[in-house]
Design an enzyme around this catalytic site. Structure first.
Site, PDB file in Angstrom:
ATOM      1  N   THR A  80       0.810  -1.222   0.000  1.00  0.00           N
ATOM      2  CA  THR A  80       0.000   0.000   0.000  1.00  0.00           C
ATOM      3  C   THR A  80       0.847   1.278   0.000  1.00  0.00           C
ATOM      4  O   THR A  80       0.305   2.375   0.161  1.00  0.00           O
ATOM      5  CB  THR A  80      -0.931   0.033   1.234  1.00  0.00           C
ATOM      6  OG1 THR A  80      -0.101   0.018   2.408  1.00  0.00           O
ATOM      7  CG2 THR A  80      -1.881  -1.143   1.260  1.00  0.00           C
ATOM      8  N   HIS A 143       3.562  -4.384   9.293  1.00  0.00           N
ATOM      9  CA  HIS A 143       2.373  -4.708   8.486  1.00  0.00           C
ATOM     10  C   HIS A 143       1.262  -5.259   9.380  1.00  0.00           C
ATOM     11  O   HIS A 143       0.217  -5.656   8.897  1.00  0.00           O
ATOM     12  CB  HIS A 143       2.722  -5.777   7.441  1.00  0.00           C
ATOM     13  CG  HIS A 143       3.378  -5.232   6.199  1.00  0.00           C
ATOM     14  ND1 HIS A 143       3.076  -4.001   5.674  1.00  0.00           N
ATOM     15  CD2 HIS A 143       4.302  -5.781   5.350  1.00  0.00           C
ATOM     16  CE1 HIS A 143       3.799  -3.805   4.577  1.00  0.00           C
ATOM     17  NE2 HIS A 143       4.551  -4.861   4.360  1.00  0.00           N
TER      18      HIS A 143
END
Ligand code: PAP
Length: 339
Positions: A80, A143
């Protein structure tokens, strides 16, 4: 001046074979599901799916990582914009420090010598025992979903920056990255990896690394509403749209805003330029370098594929795009967050 084409090696972390074995056993007791073909099973932990390599590190961090209130975490689901956020944050946090021999500042040299992932450590890879090169602001990355962060990160009220990205582009980016990971350079292996259609169906069911993706976003979104002064929430697309604005916001959030003089001298523009997709992609270290994560060698170039908004249109049908948009709308309904 010569730069190495491989990233600086990260010294071995504190995880012992005995600890690792303990976590391997803990993970083996968790529910698991078949993930994307060609990859390992996905394990369910606190309602999220993980590949074992991430979970081993997450469990180790759960038990051993002691956050300090001054630590700042760059959090994201996979693919992302983490690499970009790391580069920008590292550059912001270390700007102007220790001029190097050739007169360029230290961070310029560091980003030239190491992939951004090696400049800011990931909690899940137990790299926190190593100092971050040159940064006086303790920056870490993860993450992990919000609810899976080590307790001390929340208890210490640490600052967090969260970056998310349109799910369609995120999915496409993830598919290419993992396919490369599985098949390497050998195109004949491509058949052994989930087709984009297979992987898409699984992604839509929440069966992806750190998935469901929408739950990952929601966890940080809700937390940012509760603690807006501590959690800065941003979208990859907004960062693309106005990088300078977000670079200034990041600097303020880190507690090191750009001075009027720096602004006049074009330091903000320089940070943006040196961390642009093209600048990073074209560095020797990122073109030809490799780095290692728990015994797996990853080519640095894998982190720099295209870096554009809307690339999904080249790989997914309109129907697929609509499907994921409807799912996201449903799941995010009432949260106040939309893409
Ligand atoms: P990670 O989860 O493996 O760390 P992450 O860095 O979050 O990956 O995402 C990689 C994406 O960011 C890639 O997108 P793509 O596959 O659609 O191309 C990568 O190209 C993009 N990216 C990397 N660096 C930059 C940058 N400097 N500017 C914009 N996008 C970037």
């Amino acid at each position: 001046m010569e730069f190495s084409t491989t990233s600086k090696p990260i010294p071995a972390s504190g995880i012992s074979p005995e600890s690792l074995q303990k976590y391997v056993e803990e993970i083996s007791q968790l529910p698991k599901e078949k993930g994307w073909r060609g990859l390992q099973d996905l394990f369910l932990y606190k309602n999220f799916r993980f590949y074992p390599v991430f979970l081993e590190g997450a469990l180790h961090a759960r038990d051993h990582f002691q956050a300090q209130p001054t630590d700042i975490f760059l959090c994201s689901s996979m693919k992302t914009g983490t690499t970009w956020l790391k580069a920008l944050s590292f550059k912001i946090a270390t700007r102007g420090q220790r001029p190097s021999d050739d007169g360029s500042d230290m961070t310029t040299v560091s980003l030239r010598a190491a992939v951004p992932h090696d400049c800011i450590p990931f909690l899940e890879f137990n790299e926190y025992s190593t100092a971050v090169t040159g940064s006086e602001i303790p920056l870490f990355a993860s993450h992990l979903p919000y609810t899976c962060l080590p307790k001390s990160v929340i208890d210490s009220d640490c600052k967090i920056v969260y970056i998310c990205r349109d799910p369609k582009d995120t999915f496409v980016s993830m598919w290419f990255f993992l396919r490369k990971f599985v098949t390497g350079k050998n195109s004949t292996d491509v058949e052994s990896f989930a087709s984009i259609d297979e992987a898409f169906e699984l992604f839509c069911k929440g069966l992806s690394s750190h998935g469901p993706y929408w739950e990952h976003i929601l966890g940080y979104w809700e937390a940012s509403k509760r603690r807006p002064e501590k959690i800065l929430f941003l979208k990859y697309e907004d960062l693309v749209e106005d990088t300078q604005l977000w670079v200034k916001k990041l600097a303020e959030f880190f507690g090191c805003p750009f001075s009027a003089e720096e602004k006049r001298e074009g330091v903000v523009e320089r940070v943006v330029k040196e961390c642009s997709f093209e600048s990073l992609r074209d560095l020797e270290v990122n073109k030809r370098g490799k780095h290692e994560k728990r015994g797996r060698v990853i080519e640095n170039s894998a982190y720099f594929r295209k870096g554009v908004v809307g690339d999904w249109r080249n790989h997914l049908s309109d129907e697929m795009g609509k499907k994921i948009e409807v799912i996201m709308e449903e799941k995010l309904m009432g949260s106040g967050f939309t893409f």
